[in-house]
Write an enzyme that holds these catalytic residues in place. Structure first.
Site, PDB file in Angstrom:
ATOM      1  N   TYR A 133       0.861  -1.193   0.000  1.00 31.49           N
ATOM      2  CA  TYR A 133       0.000   0.000   0.000  1.00 31.49           C
ATOM      3  C   TYR A 133       0.888   1.230   0.000  1.00 31.49           C
ATOM      4  O   TYR A 133       1.520   1.562   0.998  1.00 31.49           O
ATOM      5  CB  TYR A 133      -0.912  -0.042   1.233  1.00 31.49           C
ATOM      6  CG  TYR A 133      -1.864   1.126   1.385  1.00 31.49           C
ATOM      7  CD1 TYR A 133      -2.147   2.009   0.344  1.00 31.49           C
ATOM      8  CD2 TYR A 133      -2.511   1.328   2.602  1.00 31.49           C
ATOM      9  CE1 TYR A 133      -3.026   3.061   0.509  1.00 31.49           C
ATOM     10  CE2 TYR A 133      -3.400   2.383   2.785  1.00 31.49           C
ATOM     11  CZ  TYR A 133      -3.652   3.249   1.737  1.00 31.49           C
ATOM     12  OH  TYR A 133      -4.527   4.287   1.911  1.00 31.49           O
ATOM     13  N   LYS A 161      -1.779  -1.558  -3.799  1.00 37.28           N
ATOM     14  CA  LYS A 161      -2.761  -0.473  -3.822  1.00 37.28           C
ATOM     15  C   LYS A 161      -1.971   0.809  -3.992  1.00 37.28           C
ATOM     16  O   LYS A 161      -1.199   1.198  -3.119  1.00 37.28           O
ATOM     17  CB  LYS A 161      -3.570  -0.434  -2.532  1.00 37.28           C
ATOM     18  CG  LYS A 161      -4.525   0.761  -2.455  1.00 37.28           C
ATOM     19  CD  LYS A 161      -5.210   0.856  -1.102  1.00 37.28           C
ATOM     20  CE  LYS A 161      -6.063   2.113  -0.983  1.00 37.28           C
ATOM     21  NZ  LYS A 161      -6.690   2.253   0.358  1.00 37.28           N
TER      22      LYS A 161
END
Length: 292
Positions: A133, A161
């Protein structure tokens, strides 16, 4: 591979700040009914920063139980301490999460070498699919495509992400990591272009209030139907903009409360949406067709 429209789910709380379990179950059913293709539990939008270790584990366990295998559950499991991130990742596996979302360590500003060591240590310690992330707007440190490519070689690191909003990274990441490495947009405002550039899905704040709209946009974009994807995205643009007038999840929790879906609770140091923004967030809900 985790694909499609995944919601970065809020953690509903009472006005006193206690987790509202009944409402969390209702939100889960709301998303499954409306076609949401994955749920992130105890992520940034779920106020992971103010959940205790026990609450963090409880939210993940509860979400896994109530979802009951109908869609993937991705557990927020990051931290700025590698040992803490490993513990959260072990907990997520124990409670049945399908994958974890592991954020770039925040505040202590590691080097790219430090990022490789951090995520490798987590992936070596726990046999569970890991989504990196990258959100430099919150962590300060930006994980480079070159660093992602090194980490993608680990069998347990399956995707990222990307909340940078930089759509130009999609193709270099695809070339460096291959087509089986999931690329998920973490920036609602650019998610349509991210998908049209070759991304595989989203982890969305907007999906909290417009799950059907996000599913339709993501589906069209993944089918490379630009005109249709852009039509759906245009309806969502007011939400993409106004759900970030104050730091996430302040606006989205206020919006969900106005929709009658959650109580008004949010934990300090976050506070309820300032009254000066109420009208414009409500107008965004109306313009996007999710409020009358």
């Amino acid at each position: 591979m985790i694909t499609g429209s995944t919601v970065a789910l809020v953690t509903p709380m009472t006005a006193a700040g206690d987790i509202c379990w009944q409402t969390l179950e209702q939100l889960i059913e709301f998303h499954v009914f409306n076609g949401t293709e994955g749920i992130v539990a105890a992520g940034t939008t779920g106020e992971s920063a103010t959940l205790s270790f026990e609450e963090h584990a409880q939210v993940i366990r509860f979400t896994v139980e109530k979802v009951a295998g109908r869609v993937p559950v991705i557990a927020g499991a990051g931290g700025n301490s590698t040992a803490e991130a490993i513990k959260l990742t072990k907990d997520a596996k124990q409670y049945g999460a399908d994958a974890v979302l592991s954020v770039v360590p925040y505040y202590n500003k590691p080097t790219q070498k430090g990022l490789i060591a951090h995520f490798t240590a987590i992936a070596d310690a726990v046999d569970i699919p890991i989504l990196l992330y990258n959100v430099p707007g919150r962590t300060i440190v930006d994980m480079t495509v070159e660093t992602v490519a090194v980490l993608a070689k680990h069998k347990n690191i399956v995707g990222i992400k990307d909340a940078t909003g930089d759509v130009s990274r999609v193709q270099p990441t695809l070339e460096a990591c291959g087509p089986d490495f999931a690329q998920l947009s973490g920036d609602d405002a650019t998610s349509c272009e991210f998908l049209l550039a070759g991304g595989h899905g989203t982890v969305s704040v907007t999906a909290n209030v417009s799950p059907k709209g996000m599913v339709e946009m993501v589906s069209a974009a993944r089918q490379e139907d630009r005109d249709r994807a852009e039509r759906f995205d245009q309806l969502l643009v007011p939400l993409h903009q106004k759900l970030f007038v104050e730091p996430n999840p302040i606006p989205v929790k206020w919006a969900l409360n106005q929709m009658g879906l959650i109580p008004p609770g949010i934990r300090l140091p976050l506070t309820e949406l300032d009254a000066c923004f109420h009208e414009e967030v409500m107008q965004a809900l109306k313009d996007s067709g999710v409020a009358g």
